[in-house]
Design a protein around this motif. Sequence first.
Motif, PDB file in Angstrom:
ATOM      1  N   LEU A   4      -7.662 -59.273  -9.175  1.00  0.00           N
ATOM      2  CA  LEU A   4      -6.658 -59.684 -10.167  1.00  0.00           C
ATOM      3  C   LEU A   4      -7.037 -61.028 -10.776  1.00  0.00           C
ATOM      4  O   LEU A   4      -6.980 -61.199 -12.001  1.00  0.00           O
ATOM      5  CB  LEU A   4      -5.274 -59.773  -9.534  1.00  0.00           C
ATOM      6  CG  LEU A   4      -4.514 -58.464  -9.403  1.00  0.00           C
ATOM      7  CD1 LEU A   4      -3.316 -58.631  -8.467  1.00  0.00           C
ATOM      8  CD2 LEU A   4      -4.059 -57.967 -10.763  1.00  0.00           C
ATOM      9  N   VAL A   5      -7.428 -61.987  -9.948  1.00  0.00           N
ATOM     10  CA  VAL A   5      -7.863 -63.290 -10.468  1.00  0.00           C
ATOM     11  C   VAL A   5      -9.079 -63.093 -11.366  1.00  0.00           C
ATOM     12  O   VAL A   5      -9.141 -63.654 -12.471  1.00  0.00           O
ATOM     13  CB  VAL A   5      -8.181 -64.284  -9.330  1.00  0.00           C
ATOM     14  CG1 VAL A   5      -8.788 -65.577  -9.890  1.00  0.00           C
ATOM     15  CG2 VAL A   5      -6.941 -64.604  -8.506  1.00  0.00           C
ATOM     16  N   GLY A   6     -10.037 -62.283 -10.927  1.00  0.00           N
ATOM     17  CA  GLY A   6     -11.239 -62.025 -11.727  1.00  0.00           C
ATOM     18  C   GLY A   6     -10.913 -61.442 -13.092  1.00  0.00           C
ATOM     19  O   GLY A   6     -11.465 -61.859 -14.112  1.00  0.00           O
ATOM     20  N   THR A   7      -9.996 -60.482 -13.121  1.00  0.00           N
ATOM     21  CA  THR A   7      -9.582 -59.871 -14.382  1.00  0.00           C
ATOM     22  C   THR A   7      -8.929 -60.908 -15.291  1.00  0.00           C
ATOM     23  O   THR A   7      -9.227 -60.977 -16.491  1.00  0.00           O
ATOM     24  CB  THR A   7      -8.608 -58.699 -14.114  1.00  0.00           C
ATOM     25  OG1 THR A   7      -9.315 -57.701 -13.362  1.00  0.00           O
ATOM     26  CG2 THR A   7      -8.089 -58.098 -15.404  1.00  0.00           C
TER      27      THR A   7
ATOM     28  N   ILE B 119     -17.614 -62.051 -11.329  1.00  0.00           N
ATOM     29  CA  ILE B 119     -17.983 -60.866 -10.553  1.00  0.00           C
ATOM     30  C   ILE B 119     -16.743 -60.479  -9.757  1.00  0.00           C
ATOM     31  O   ILE B 119     -16.213 -61.293  -8.998  1.00  0.00           O
ATOM     32  CB  ILE B 119     -19.157 -61.162  -9.594  1.00  0.00           C
ATOM     33  CG1 ILE B 119     -20.392 -61.599 -10.376  1.00  0.00           C
ATOM     34  CG2 ILE B 119     -19.443 -59.956  -8.708  1.00  0.00           C
ATOM     35  CD1 ILE B 119     -21.525 -62.124  -9.513  1.00  0.00           C
ATOM     36  N   GLY B 120     -16.277 -59.251  -9.939  1.00  0.00           N
ATOM     37  CA  GLY B 120     -15.105 -58.761  -9.217  1.00  0.00           C
ATOM     38  C   GLY B 120     -13.857 -58.771 -10.080  1.00  0.00           C
ATOM     39  O   GLY B 120     -13.213 -59.810 -10.234  1.00  0.00           O
ATOM     40  N   THR B 121     -13.555 -57.626 -10.664  1.00  0.00           N
ATOM     41  CA  THR B 121     -12.360 -57.450 -11.485  1.00  0.00           C
ATOM     42  C   THR B 121     -11.676 -56.158 -11.041  1.00  0.00           C
ATOM     43  O   THR B 121     -12.221 -55.417 -10.219  1.00  0.00           O
ATOM     44  CB  THR B 121     -12.726 -57.341 -12.978  1.00  0.00           C
ATOM     45  OG1 THR B 121     -13.547 -56.182 -13.154  1.00  0.00           O
ATOM     46  CG2 THR B 121     -13.439 -58.583 -13.485  1.00  0.00           C
TER      47      THR B 121
ATOM     48  N   ALA C  96     -15.940 -68.745  -4.724  1.00  0.00           N
ATOM     49  CA  ALA C  96     -15.540 -67.470  -4.123  1.00  0.00           C
ATOM     50  C   ALA C  96     -14.022 -67.431  -3.970  1.00  0.00           C
ATOM     51  O   ALA C  96     -13.406 -68.421  -3.563  1.00  0.00           O
ATOM     52  CB  ALA C  96     -16.215 -67.299  -2.774  1.00  0.00           C
ATOM     53  N   ILE C  97     -13.443 -66.287  -4.302  1.00  0.00           N
ATOM     54  CA  ILE C  97     -11.995 -66.110  -4.235  1.00  0.00           C
ATOM     55  C   ILE C  97     -11.703 -64.810  -3.497  1.00  0.00           C
ATOM     56  O   ILE C  97     -12.274 -63.766  -3.817  1.00  0.00           O
ATOM     57  CB  ILE C  97     -11.386 -66.069  -5.653  1.00  0.00           C
ATOM     58  CG1 ILE C  97     -11.692 -67.377  -6.388  1.00  0.00           C
ATOM     59  CG2 ILE C  97      -9.887 -65.790  -5.593  1.00  0.00           C
ATOM     60  CD1 ILE C  97     -11.349 -67.373  -7.857  1.00  0.00           C
ATOM     61  N   ASP C  98     -10.811 -64.885  -2.504  1.00  0.00           N
ATOM     62  CA  ASP C  98     -10.485 -63.699  -1.706  1.00  0.00           C
ATOM     63  C   ASP C  98      -9.076 -63.849  -1.157  1.00  0.00           C
ATOM     64  O   ASP C  98      -8.530 -64.951  -1.095  1.00  0.00           O
ATOM     65  CB  ASP C  98     -11.489 -63.564  -0.555  1.00  0.00           C
ATOM     66  CG  ASP C  98     -11.512 -62.179   0.090  1.00  0.00           C
ATOM     67  OD1 ASP C  98     -10.805 -61.262  -0.384  1.00  0.00           O
ATOM     68  OD2 ASP C  98     -12.249 -62.020   1.082  1.00  0.00           O
ATOM     69  N   ALA C  99      -8.522 -62.737  -0.742  1.00  0.00           N
ATOM     70  CA  ALA C  99      -7.233 -62.734  -0.044  1.00  0.00           C
ATOM     71  C   ALA C  99      -7.482 -62.967   1.437  1.00  0.00           C
ATOM     72  O   ALA C  99      -8.579 -62.707   1.936  1.00  0.00           O
ATOM     73  CB  ALA C  99      -6.541 -61.382  -0.242  1.00  0.00           C
ATOM     74  N   CYS C 100      -6.460 -63.444   2.118  1.00  0.00           N
ATOM     75  CA  CYS C 100      -6.553 -63.548   3.572  1.00  0.00           C
ATOM     76  C   CYS C 100      -5.165 -63.395   4.167  1.00  0.00           C
ATOM     77  O   CYS C 100      -4.156 -63.430   3.467  1.00  0.00           O
ATOM     78  CB  CYS C 100      -7.206 -64.859   4.005  1.00  0.00           C
ATOM     79  SG  CYS C 100      -6.172 -66.324   3.845  1.00  0.00           S
ATOM     80  N   LEU C 101      -5.132 -63.215   5.452  1.00  0.00           N
ATOM     81  CA  LEU C 101      -3.884 -63.153   6.208  1.00  0.00           C
ATOM     82  C   LEU C 101      -3.756 -64.451   6.981  1.00  0.00           C
ATOM     83  O   LEU C 101      -4.757 -65.043   7.380  1.00  0.00           O
ATOM     84  CB  LEU C 101      -3.899 -61.953   7.152  1.00  0.00           C
ATOM     85  CG  LEU C 101      -4.055 -60.585   6.475  1.00  0.00           C
ATOM     86  CD1 LEU C 101      -4.229 -59.491   7.519  1.00  0.00           C
ATOM     87  CD2 LEU C 101      -2.873 -60.292   5.569  1.00  0.00           C
ATOM     88  N   GLY C 102      -2.533 -64.896   7.206  1.00  0.00           N
ATOM     89  CA  GLY C 102      -2.338 -66.160   7.906  1.00  0.00           C
ATOM     90  C   GLY C 102      -1.009 -66.206   8.612  1.00  0.00           C
ATOM     91  O   GLY C 102      -0.398 -65.171   8.888  1.00  0.00           O
ATOM     92  N   LYS C 103      -0.548 -67.407   8.864  1.00  0.00           N
ATOM     93  CA  LYS C 103       0.749 -67.592   9.519  1.00  0.00           C
ATOM     94  C   LYS C 103       1.869 -67.253   8.543  1.00  0.00           C
ATOM     95  O   LYS C 103       1.720 -67.413   7.329  1.00  0.00           O
ATOM     96  CB  LYS C 103       0.893 -69.037   9.988  1.00  0.00           C
ATOM     97  CG  LYS C 103      -0.101 -69.413  11.059  1.00  0.00           C
ATOM     98  CD  LYS C 103       0.038 -70.869  11.446  1.00  0.00           C
ATOM     99  CE  LYS C 103      -1.006 -71.210  12.495  1.00  0.00           C
ATOM    100  NZ  LYS C 103      -0.993 -72.625  12.833  1.00  0.00           N
ATOM    101  N   MET C 104       2.997 -66.823   9.072  1.00  0.00           N
ATOM    102  CA  MET C 104       4.141 -66.447   8.241  1.00  0.00           C
ATOM    103  C   MET C 104       4.531 -67.575   7.282  1.00  0.00           C
ATOM    104  O   MET C 104       4.800 -67.332   6.111  1.00  0.00           O
ATOM    105  CB  MET C 104       5.320 -66.065   9.144  1.00  0.00           C
ATOM    106  CG  MET C 104       6.516 -65.548   8.388  1.00  0.00           C
ATOM    107  SD  MET C 104       6.241 -63.948   7.616  1.00  0.00           S
ATOM    108  CE  MET C 104       6.520 -62.872   8.997  1.00  0.00           C
TER     109      MET C 104
ATOM    110  N   VAL D 145      -3.566 -69.192  -9.696  1.00  0.00           N
ATOM    111  CA  VAL D 145      -4.968 -69.589  -9.541  1.00  0.00           C
ATOM    112  C   VAL D 145      -5.679 -69.591 -10.897  1.00  0.00           C
ATOM    113  O   VAL D 145      -6.361 -70.565 -11.250  1.00  0.00           O
ATOM    114  CB  VAL D 145      -5.700 -68.673  -8.538  1.00  0.00           C
ATOM    115  CG1 VAL D 145      -7.203 -68.904  -8.565  1.00  0.00           C
ATOM    116  CG2 VAL D 145      -5.157 -68.893  -7.132  1.00  0.00           C
ATOM    117  N   ALA D 146      -5.525 -68.531 -11.677  1.00  0.00           N
ATOM    118  CA  ALA D 146      -6.182 -68.465 -12.991  1.00  0.00           C
ATOM    119  C   ALA D 146      -5.702 -69.608 -13.888  1.00  0.00           C
ATOM    120  O   ALA D 146      -6.510 -70.229 -14.592  1.00  0.00           O
ATOM    121  CB  ALA D 146      -5.921 -67.110 -13.644  1.00  0.00           C
ATOM    122  N   GLY D 147      -4.416 -69.915 -13.846  1.00  0.00           N
ATOM    123  CA  GLY D 147      -3.876 -71.017 -14.640  1.00  0.00           C
ATOM    124  C   GLY D 147      -4.424 -72.366 -14.207  1.00  0.00           C
ATOM    125  O   GLY D 147      -4.761 -73.213 -15.040  1.00  0.00           O
ATOM    126  N   ALA D 148      -4.539 -72.568 -12.898  1.00  0.00           N
ATOM    127  CA  ALA D 148      -5.078 -73.833 -12.374  1.00  0.00           C
ATOM    128  C   ALA D 148      -6.545 -74.003 -12.754  1.00  0.00           C
ATOM    129  O   ALA D 148      -6.990 -75.110 -13.064  1.00  0.00           O
ATOM    130  CB  ALA D 148      -4.901 -73.896 -10.856  1.00  0.00           C
TER     131      ALA D 148
END
Length: 178
Positions: free
Chosen positions: A41-44, A55-57, A82-90, A151-154
Motif C-alpha cells: 500500500l505504501v509502495g502504491t 519496488i513492491g506495490t 525498506a518498509i514492511d509490516a510487523c507484529l508487536g505489543k498491543m 507514511v507516504a505523507g511523511a
Amino acid sequence: MVKSELEQFFESIAVTHPNRSRIVFVCIGSDRSTGDSFGPLVGTMLQERGWPHVIGTLQKPCDAHAVEHAAAAVSEDSIVIAIDACLGKMKSIGRYIVTAGPLQPGKAIGRRLPAIGHYSIAGVVNANGPKAYWMLQTTSLYLVMQMAKEVAGAIDAAWATSAMLPASDNNDLEIHIV
C-alpha cells in the motif's frame, strides 16, 4: 506544530540524501493479507505520488518470494528504505519502528530472508501472538490504510521541506526484478 518521530526520521534521511532519484523504496508484503499489505500500500501510494524507484506495490508486490531478487536488483549507489509490516505489543499497534539500518523481513512468521535497507520502517499493524499468520490475516484494513497514508505523507513532506538540492539529471538507476 510538533513533528512526529516518523516525520523527523524521514526528514533526517532527506537532509542527508536530498536527491530523490537516488532513493529506492523496497515495500515488502503481499496484497493477499490485510496486515501484510502495509508495504505494498505504501509502495502504491509513493508510486502514485511520483517517486521514481519503488519496488513492491499492490499491482506487483515484493513478497517473501521476491525480496531476495529485489535486494539483488538495487544499484549499489542507491539509498534503500525498506518498509514492511510487523507484529508487536498491543500498546504499539498503529506505531512504527524506525531504524537507520536494515530490516529483517518475514521475522514474525518465522521466515529467514536477507536483511535489506540502509534505513527501515516497520509498521506495527497488530499484536504478536502464537498464530502470527492469522494475526496478519485478521488485521484491520482501515488501520493499515491510515498507517500507509501517514507514511507516504511523511515521506513526501520530508523531501519537500528539506533543503533539497536540484535533482541531478542522472536518473538512470538500474533496477531489474525477475
